[in-house]
Design a protein around this motif. Structure first.
Motif, PDB file in Angstrom:
ATOM      1  N   GLY A   1       0.807  -1.216   0.000  1.00  0.00           N
ATOM      2  CA  GLY A   1       0.000   0.000   0.000  1.00  0.00           C
ATOM      3  C   GLY A   1       0.836   1.261   0.000  1.00  0.00           C
ATOM      4  N   VAL A   2       1.940   1.244   0.704  1.00  0.00           N
ATOM      5  CA  VAL A   2       2.797   2.418   0.797  1.00  0.00           C
ATOM      6  C   VAL A   2       3.636   2.591  -0.460  1.00  0.00           C
ATOM      7  N   CYS A   3       4.168   1.510  -0.987  1.00  0.00           N
ATOM      8  CA  CYS A   3       5.115   1.600  -2.100  1.00  0.00           C
ATOM      9  C   CYS A   3       4.447   1.686  -3.463  1.00  0.00           C
ATOM     10  N   SER A   4       3.260   1.151  -3.632  1.00  0.00           N
ATOM     11  CA  SER A   4       2.699   1.075  -4.971  1.00  0.00           C
ATOM     12  C   SER A   4       2.112   2.387  -5.454  1.00  0.00           C
ATOM     13  N   LYS A   5       1.529   3.196  -4.607  1.00  0.00           N
ATOM     14  CA  LYS A   5       0.864   4.419  -5.045  1.00  0.00           C
ATOM     15  C   LYS A   5       1.832   5.446  -5.630  1.00  0.00           C
ATOM     16  N   PRO A   6       2.953   5.764  -4.988  1.00  0.00           N
ATOM     17  CA  PRO A   6       3.873   6.723  -5.594  1.00  0.00           C
ATOM     18  C   PRO A   6       4.471   6.226  -6.908  1.00  0.00           C
ATOM     19  N   ALA A   7       4.687   4.931  -7.024  1.00  0.00           N
ATOM     20  CA  ALA A   7       5.263   4.406  -8.256  1.00  0.00           C
ATOM     21  C   ALA A   7       4.314   4.628  -9.428  1.00  0.00           C
ATOM     22  N   ARG A   8       3.024   4.440  -9.197  1.00  0.00           N
ATOM     23  CA  ARG A   8       2.058   4.652 -10.276  1.00  0.00           C
ATOM     24  C   ARG A   8       1.987   6.116 -10.674  1.00  0.00           C
ATOM     25  N   SER A   9       1.945   7.018  -9.711  1.00  0.00           N
ATOM     26  CA  SER A   9       1.835   8.425 -10.053  1.00  0.00           C
ATOM     27  C   SER A   9       3.120   8.938 -10.705  1.00  0.00           C
ATOM     28  N   ALA A  10       4.270   8.438 -10.275  1.00  0.00           N
ATOM     29  CA  ALA A  10       5.533   8.831 -10.905  1.00  0.00           C
ATOM     30  C   ALA A  10       5.588   8.316 -12.333  1.00  0.00           C
ATOM     31  N   GLN A  11       5.098   7.104 -12.546  1.00  0.00           N
ATOM     32  CA  GLN A  11       5.082   6.540 -13.893  1.00  0.00           C
ATOM     33  C   GLN A  11       4.135   7.334 -14.784  1.00  0.00           C
ATOM     34  N   ALA A  12       2.988   7.709 -14.263  1.00  0.00           N
ATOM     35  CA  ALA A  12       2.024   8.480 -15.046  1.00  0.00           C
ATOM     36  C   ALA A  12       2.589   9.849 -15.400  1.00  0.00           C
ATOM     37  N   ALA A  13       3.260  10.479 -14.447  1.00  0.00           N
ATOM     38  CA  ALA A  13       3.837  11.794 -14.708  1.00  0.00           C
ATOM     39  C   ALA A  13       4.940  11.715 -15.759  1.00  0.00           C
ATOM     40  N   SER A  14       5.758  10.676 -15.702  1.00  0.00           N
ATOM     41  CA  SER A  14       6.845  10.570 -16.678  1.00  0.00           C
ATOM     42  C   SER A  14       6.313  10.184 -18.054  1.00  0.00           C
ATOM     43  N   ALA A  15       5.234   9.420 -18.102  1.00  0.00           N
ATOM     44  CA  ALA A  15       4.667   9.033 -19.392  1.00  0.00           C
ATOM     45  C   ALA A  15       4.013  10.228 -20.076  1.00  0.00           C
ATOM     46  N   LEU A  16       3.528  11.191 -19.312  1.00  0.00           N
ATOM     47  CA  LEU A  16       2.866  12.356 -19.893  1.00  0.00           C
ATOM     48  C   LEU A  16       3.827  13.502 -20.207  1.00  0.00           C
ATOM     49  N   ASP A  17       5.107  13.286 -20.086  1.00  0.00           N
ATOM     50  CA  ASP A  17       6.090  14.299 -20.454  1.00  0.00           C
ATOM     51  C   ASP A  17       6.186  14.327 -21.979  1.00  0.00           C
ATOM     52  N   ALA A  18       5.715  15.410 -22.594  1.00  0.00           N
ATOM     53  CA  ALA A  18       5.625  15.487 -24.052  1.00  0.00           C
ATOM     54  C   ALA A  18       6.991  15.389 -24.727  1.00  0.00           C
ATOM     55  N   GLU A  19       7.997  16.000 -24.141  1.00  0.00           N
ATOM     56  CA  GLU A  19       9.337  15.973 -24.739  1.00  0.00           C
ATOM     57  C   GLU A  19       9.896  14.544 -24.747  1.00  0.00           C
ATOM     58  N   ARG A  20       9.731  13.862 -23.641  1.00  0.00           N
ATOM     59  CA  ARG A  20      10.203  12.468 -23.561  1.00  0.00           C
ATOM     60  C   ARG A  20       9.425  11.578 -24.525  1.00  0.00           C
ATOM     61  N   LEU A  21       8.129  11.805 -24.613  1.00  0.00           N
ATOM     62  CA  LEU A  21       7.292  11.015 -25.507  1.00  0.00           C
ATOM     63  C   LEU A  21       7.704  11.217 -26.966  1.00  0.00           C
ATOM     64  N   ARG A  22       7.966  12.474 -27.345  1.00  0.00           N
ATOM     65  CA  ARG A  22       8.425  12.750 -28.713  1.00  0.00           C
ATOM     66  C   ARG A  22       9.735  12.023 -29.002  1.00  0.00           C
ATOM     67  N   SER A  23      10.616  11.997 -28.027  1.00  0.00           N
ATOM     68  CA  SER A  23      11.901  11.330 -28.205  1.00  0.00           C
ATOM     69  C   SER A  23      11.737   9.821 -28.368  1.00  0.00           C
ATOM     70  N   GLU A  24      10.901   9.213 -27.520  1.00  0.00           N
ATOM     71  CA  GLU A  24      10.732   7.761 -27.570  1.00  0.00           C
ATOM     72  C   GLU A  24       9.966   7.304 -28.808  1.00  0.00           C
ATOM     73  N   LEU A  25       9.041   8.125 -29.269  1.00  0.00           N
ATOM     74  CA  LEU A  25       8.299   7.777 -30.481  1.00  0.00           C
ATOM     75  C   LEU A  25       9.072   8.131 -31.751  1.00  0.00           C
ATOM     76  N   ARG A  26      10.174   8.829 -31.574  1.00  0.00           N
ATOM     77  CA  ARG A  26      11.032   9.259 -32.691  1.00  0.00           C
ATOM     78  C   ARG A  26      10.274  10.106 -33.699  1.00  0.00           C
ATOM     79  N   VAL A  27       9.708  11.175 -33.183  1.00  0.00           N
ATOM     80  CA  VAL A  27       8.963  12.130 -33.997  1.00  0.00           C
ATOM     81  C   VAL A  27       9.946  12.878 -34.891  1.00  0.00           C
ATOM     82  N   THR A  28       9.606  12.999 -36.177  1.00  0.00           N
ATOM     83  CA  THR A  28      10.519  13.644 -37.124  1.00  0.00           C
ATOM     84  C   THR A  28       9.984  14.960 -37.686  1.00  0.00           C
ATOM     85  N   THR A  29       8.689  15.148 -37.728  1.00  0.00           N
ATOM     86  CA  THR A  29       8.125  16.376 -38.305  1.00  0.00           C
ATOM     87  C   THR A  29       7.427  17.197 -37.221  1.00  0.00           C
TER      88      THR A  29
END
Length: 114
Positions: free
Chosen positions: A23-51
């Protein structure tokens, strides 16, 4: 008060400790993962956006997820689907999957084309 044996006590203590740790460890991991997944710059890099149009599409999708117009589950499913595909076509697969899942769930969202 009832006495319990050492094994029963250890089993109950371990179960309680595991429940608390989960209960203590799982909640922050999910919110941290959600926050990092919604980082537009990181997402553009991982999807290899070219245009610029592809970059704008990614920004629009992230914005719609943050506003709550597009469910996070659709976003993350499309992202995982695109990451399994050929690296040069990831933006195309991300767009295709996002639009199909949104349409399938009955959402009417205007996505820019690229």
């Amino acid at each position: 008060m009832r006495r319990i044996g050492r094994r029963a006590f250890c089993a109950q203590a371990f179960a309680f400790a595991a429940a608390v740790a989960y209960g203590v460890c799982s909640k922050p991991a999910r919110s941290a993962q959600a926050a990092s997944a919604l980082d537009a710059e990181r997402l553009r890099s991982e999807l290899r956006v070219t245009t610029q149009a592809q970059g704008k599409y990614v920004d629009d999708v992230v914005e719609k997820v943050e506003k709550g117009e597009l469910p996070y589950k659709i976003f993350i499913t499309a992202y995982k689907y695109a990451m399994k595909r050929d690296a040069s076509k990831r933006p195309y697969y991300f767009k295709l999957c996002t639009e199909q899942l949104a349409k399938k769930s009955g959402l009417r969202l205007d996505f820019p084309s690229f």
